[in-house]
Scaffold this motif. Structure first.
Motif, PDB file in Angstrom:
ATOM      1  N   GLN A  51       0.972  -1.379   0.011  1.00 49.96           N
ATOM      2  CA  GLN A  51       0.170   0.101  -0.287  1.00 49.96           C
ATOM      3  C   GLN A  51       0.774   1.111  -0.101  1.00 49.96           C
ATOM      4  O   GLN A  51       0.433   2.150  -0.650  1.00 49.96           O
ATOM      5  CB  GLN A  51      -1.030  -0.058   1.215  1.00 49.96           C
ATOM      6  CG  GLN A  51      -1.959   1.274   1.342  1.00 49.96           C
ATOM      7  CD  GLN A  51      -3.031   0.702   0.162  1.00 49.96           C
ATOM      8  OE1 GLN A  51      -3.008   1.451  -0.660  1.00 49.96           O
ATOM      9  NE2 GLN A  51      -4.030  -0.077   0.436  1.00 49.96           N
ATOM     10  N   ASP A  61      -4.900   1.834  -3.086  1.00 47.33           N
ATOM     11  CA  ASP A  61      -5.229   0.630  -3.618  1.00 47.33           C
ATOM     12  C   ASP A  61      -6.299   0.063  -2.658  1.00 47.33           C
ATOM     13  O   ASP A  61      -5.917  -0.587  -1.533  1.00 47.33           O
ATOM     14  CB  ASP A  61      -3.915  -0.346  -3.744  1.00 47.33           C
ATOM     15  CG  ASP A  61      -4.229  -1.548  -4.403  1.00 47.33           C
ATOM     16  OD1 ASP A  61      -5.561  -1.828  -4.833  1.00 47.33           O
ATOM     17  OD2 ASP A  61      -3.291  -2.499  -4.723  1.00 47.33           O
ATOM     18  N   SER A  63      -8.195  -2.347  -3.837  1.00 49.09           N
ATOM     19  CA  SER A  63      -8.061  -3.721  -4.179  1.00 49.09           C
ATOM     20  C   SER A  63      -7.246  -4.656  -3.479  1.00 49.09           C
ATOM     21  O   SER A  63      -7.258  -5.989  -3.693  1.00 49.09           O
ATOM     22  CB  SER A  63      -8.110  -3.890  -5.694  1.00 49.09           C
ATOM     23  OG  SER A  63      -6.456  -3.674  -5.927  1.00 49.09           O
ATOM     24  N   GLY A 101      -1.778  -6.316  -9.850  1.00 48.43           N
ATOM     25  CA  GLY A 101      -1.359  -4.793  -9.565  1.00 48.43           C
ATOM     26  C   GLY A 101      -1.101  -4.101 -10.825  1.00 48.43           C
ATOM     27  O   GLY A 101      -1.367  -3.122 -10.739  1.00 48.43           O
ATOM     28  N   ASN A 104      -3.954  -2.700 -12.627  1.00 54.86           N
ATOM     29  CA  ASN A 104      -4.463  -1.570 -12.081  1.00 54.86           C
ATOM     30  C   ASN A 104      -3.629  -0.308 -12.572  1.00 54.86           C
ATOM     31  O   ASN A 104      -4.025   0.991 -12.610  1.00 54.86           O
ATOM     32  CB  ASN A 104      -4.401  -1.376 -10.564  1.00 54.86           C
ATOM     33  CG  ASN A 104      -5.401  -2.323  -9.905  1.00 54.86           C
ATOM     34  OD1 ASN A 104      -6.333  -2.492 -10.395  1.00 54.86           O
ATOM     35  ND2 ASN A 104      -5.333  -3.117  -8.734  1.00 54.86           N
ATOM     36  N   PRO A 115      -7.131   6.520  -9.231  1.00 57.45           N
ATOM     37  CA  PRO A 115      -7.015   5.382  -8.563  1.00 57.45           C
ATOM     38  C   PRO A 115      -7.981   4.625  -7.511  1.00 57.45           C
ATOM     39  O   PRO A 115      -8.191   3.477  -7.575  1.00 57.45           O
ATOM     40  CB  PRO A 115      -5.573   5.744  -7.746  1.00 57.45           C
ATOM     41  CG  PRO A 115      -4.901   6.923  -8.484  1.00 57.45           C
ATOM     42  CD  PRO A 115      -6.321   7.530  -8.801  1.00 57.45           C
ATOM     43  N   THR A 119      -9.368   0.917  -8.445  1.00 59.36           N
ATOM     44  CA  THR A 119      -8.860  -0.105  -7.461  1.00 59.36           C
ATOM     45  C   THR A 119     -10.192  -0.673  -6.545  1.00 59.36           C
ATOM     46  O   THR A 119     -10.229  -1.767  -6.536  1.00 59.36           O
ATOM     47  CB  THR A 119      -7.790   0.236  -6.536  1.00 59.36           C
ATOM     48  OG1 THR A 119      -8.389   1.313  -5.730  1.00 59.36           O
ATOM     49  CG2 THR A 119      -6.628   0.522  -6.991  1.00 59.36           C
ATOM     50  N   ALA A 122     -11.670  -3.020  -9.178  1.00 60.34           N
ATOM     51  CA  ALA A 122     -10.898  -4.065  -9.180  1.00 60.34           C
ATOM     52  C   ALA A 122     -11.015  -5.087  -7.760  1.00 60.34           C
ATOM     53  O   ALA A 122     -10.971  -6.199  -7.926  1.00 60.34           O
ATOM     54  CB  ALA A 122      -9.512  -3.862  -9.275  1.00 60.34           C
ATOM     55  N   SER A 123     -11.478  -4.331  -6.892  1.00 59.82           N
ATOM     56  CA  SER A 123     -11.702  -5.085  -5.667  1.00 59.82           C
ATOM     57  C   SER A 123     -12.788  -6.194  -5.786  1.00 59.82           C
ATOM     58  O   SER A 123     -12.951  -7.396  -5.294  1.00 59.82           O
ATOM     59  CB  SER A 123     -12.054  -4.386  -4.265  1.00 59.82           C
ATOM     60  OG  SER A 123     -13.213  -3.511  -4.390  1.00 59.82           O
ATOM     61  N   TYR A 207       2.558  -0.180  -9.169  1.00 62.72           N
ATOM     62  CA  TYR A 207       1.450  -1.179  -8.756  1.00 62.72           C
ATOM     63  C   TYR A 207       1.749  -2.508  -9.065  1.00 62.72           C
ATOM     64  O   TYR A 207       1.450  -3.465  -8.069  1.00 62.72           O
ATOM     65  CB  TYR A 207       0.196  -0.548  -9.670  1.00 62.72           C
ATOM     66  CG  TYR A 207      -0.619   0.352  -9.347  1.00 62.72           C
ATOM     67  CD1 TYR A 207      -0.120   1.850  -9.450  1.00 62.72           C
ATOM     68  CD2 TYR A 207      -1.880   0.211  -8.642  1.00 62.72           C
ATOM     69  CE1 TYR A 207      -0.874   2.904  -9.101  1.00 62.72           C
ATOM     70  CE2 TYR A 207      -2.676   1.463  -7.980  1.00 62.72           C
ATOM     71  CZ  TYR A 207      -2.036   2.464  -8.512  1.00 62.72           C
ATOM     72  OH  TYR A 207      -2.797   3.842  -8.076  1.00 62.72           O
ATOM     73  N   THR A 237      -7.324  -4.233   3.732  1.00 62.00           N
ATOM     74  CA  THR A 237      -7.495  -3.006   2.892  1.00 62.00           C
ATOM     75  C   THR A 237      -7.116  -1.994   3.625  1.00 62.00           C
ATOM     76  O   THR A 237      -6.322  -0.908   3.538  1.00 62.00           O
ATOM     77  CB  THR A 237      -8.478  -2.941   1.891  1.00 62.00           C
ATOM     78  OG1 THR A 237      -8.456  -3.998   0.880  1.00 62.00           O
ATOM     79  CG2 THR A 237      -8.648  -1.692   1.161  1.00 62.00           C
TER      80      THR A 237
END
Length: 309
Positions: A51, A61, A63, A101, A104, A115, A119, A122-123, A207, A237
């Motif tokens: 992170q 991030d 995700s 990563g 992303n 971002p 993300t 993406a999560s 990333y 997270t």
């Protein structure tokens, strides 16, 4: 100078927590306790390191937890009798998390999307993929590896060694052209671009590198628990963000040190254990983590405004 003061303040706070911890658990400095604690803290430290790298670019991030679970799932479902064994399982899991990563990074760098939006989406994506890969808790981790990780191997605390290796790796990366470009692009993207830095490539690499640390965190968590869980990564997270902010990493990029993140992870981990000693319910633990994050962000924001003024 301010970063050093932040680290000194964090060290002082950590020392106070250690004194209280020592009174409640006199075995704190025993090798066996250090092994157990390092095994417990390793996944959070590695996740927070990932992170931190993303935040140094000025991003975030959301995700991370889903990618951590995905790496964990890929690692535990790899057949133990397949070619390469546990090494191949680790390599495959890390390849997946690095690609996740980097994907992303591509969307942030080339599509110009925020971002937090990329993300967050993406999560959900990687969370769904993880449930396909591992629909329910299970999988296989070699018993000997679990025992060596949690109890030590020939007197060596393997998780503590892994933390040292990870920090050494970051120290090397930081001194490379990429490491310098990472701080430059995060601190002033337009200025960095004007000075010949390919800021898009730096973001993609950042990333991807964050995905590597996140994958290592997932593997560490799988070895610690001895199995996989498709949803266990979710709390990492916000915890990784809390730890990075506690460690002095700026939300605006380009400011902060990895050793600050390490101190933040140790502080949060020890505080959580202290609450367990006192018997406080997990609900109050979550409240405390939220309060710690709010206070850390508020103090950091006020310090930044004062410095600008």
């Amino acid at each position: 100078m301010r970063n050093r003061l932040d680290l000194l303040g964090l060290c002082a706070l950590l020392a106070m927590v250690l004194v209280v911890y020592q009174r409640l658990d006199p075995t704190l400095l025993h090798p066996s306790t250090i092994t157990i604690l390092s095994a417990q803290f390793l996944p959070l430290i590695l996740a927070a390191a990932g992170q931190t790298i993303v935040m140094l670019t000025g991003g975030i991030d959301l995700s991370l937890g889903a990618v951590l679970s995905l790496g964990m799932a890929v690692f535990v479902i790899y057949p133990p009798d397949a070619p390469g064994g546990v090494v191949a399982a680790m390599a495959l899991a890390l390849a997946v998390t690095v690609l996740a990563g980097a994907a992303n990074g591509v969307l942030v760098a080339y599509a110009g999307l925020p971002p937090i939006i990329v993300t967050l989406a993406a999560s959900f994506l990687w969370g769904g993929v993880t449930l396909i890969v591992l629909p329910q808790p299970g999988g296989h981790v070699p018993e000997g590896l679990v025992r060596a990780y949690n109890l030590g191997w020939h007197g060596l605390a393997l998780p503590a060694i892994a933390i040292g290796v990870a920090l050494g790796l970051w120290k090397l990366v930081k001194t490379t052209h990429f490491g310098l470009a990472l701080y430059a692009a995060g601190g002033n993207e337009h200025g960095a671009y004007a000075n010949g830095i390919d800021t898009r490539r730096v973001k993609i690499y950042a990333y991807g590198l964050a995905g590597l640390f996140t994958g290592l965190a997932g593997i560490g968590l799988a070895i610690q628990t001895g199995s996989g869980d498709p949803t266990i990564g979710v709390p990492y997270t916000l915890n990784s963000i809390a730890v990075a902010v506690l460690g002095g990493i700026s939300f605006f990029g380009g400011v902060g040190q990895m050793r600050g993140t390490l101190l933040g992870a140790l502080l949060l981990g020890l505080l959580t254990n202290l609450l367990l000693f006192t018997g406080i319910s997990t609900f109050y633990q979550m409240i405390l983590q939220g309060v710690v994050l709010i206070v850390a962000v508020a103090v950091k924001t006020l310090a930044t405004r004062k410095a600008v003024a």
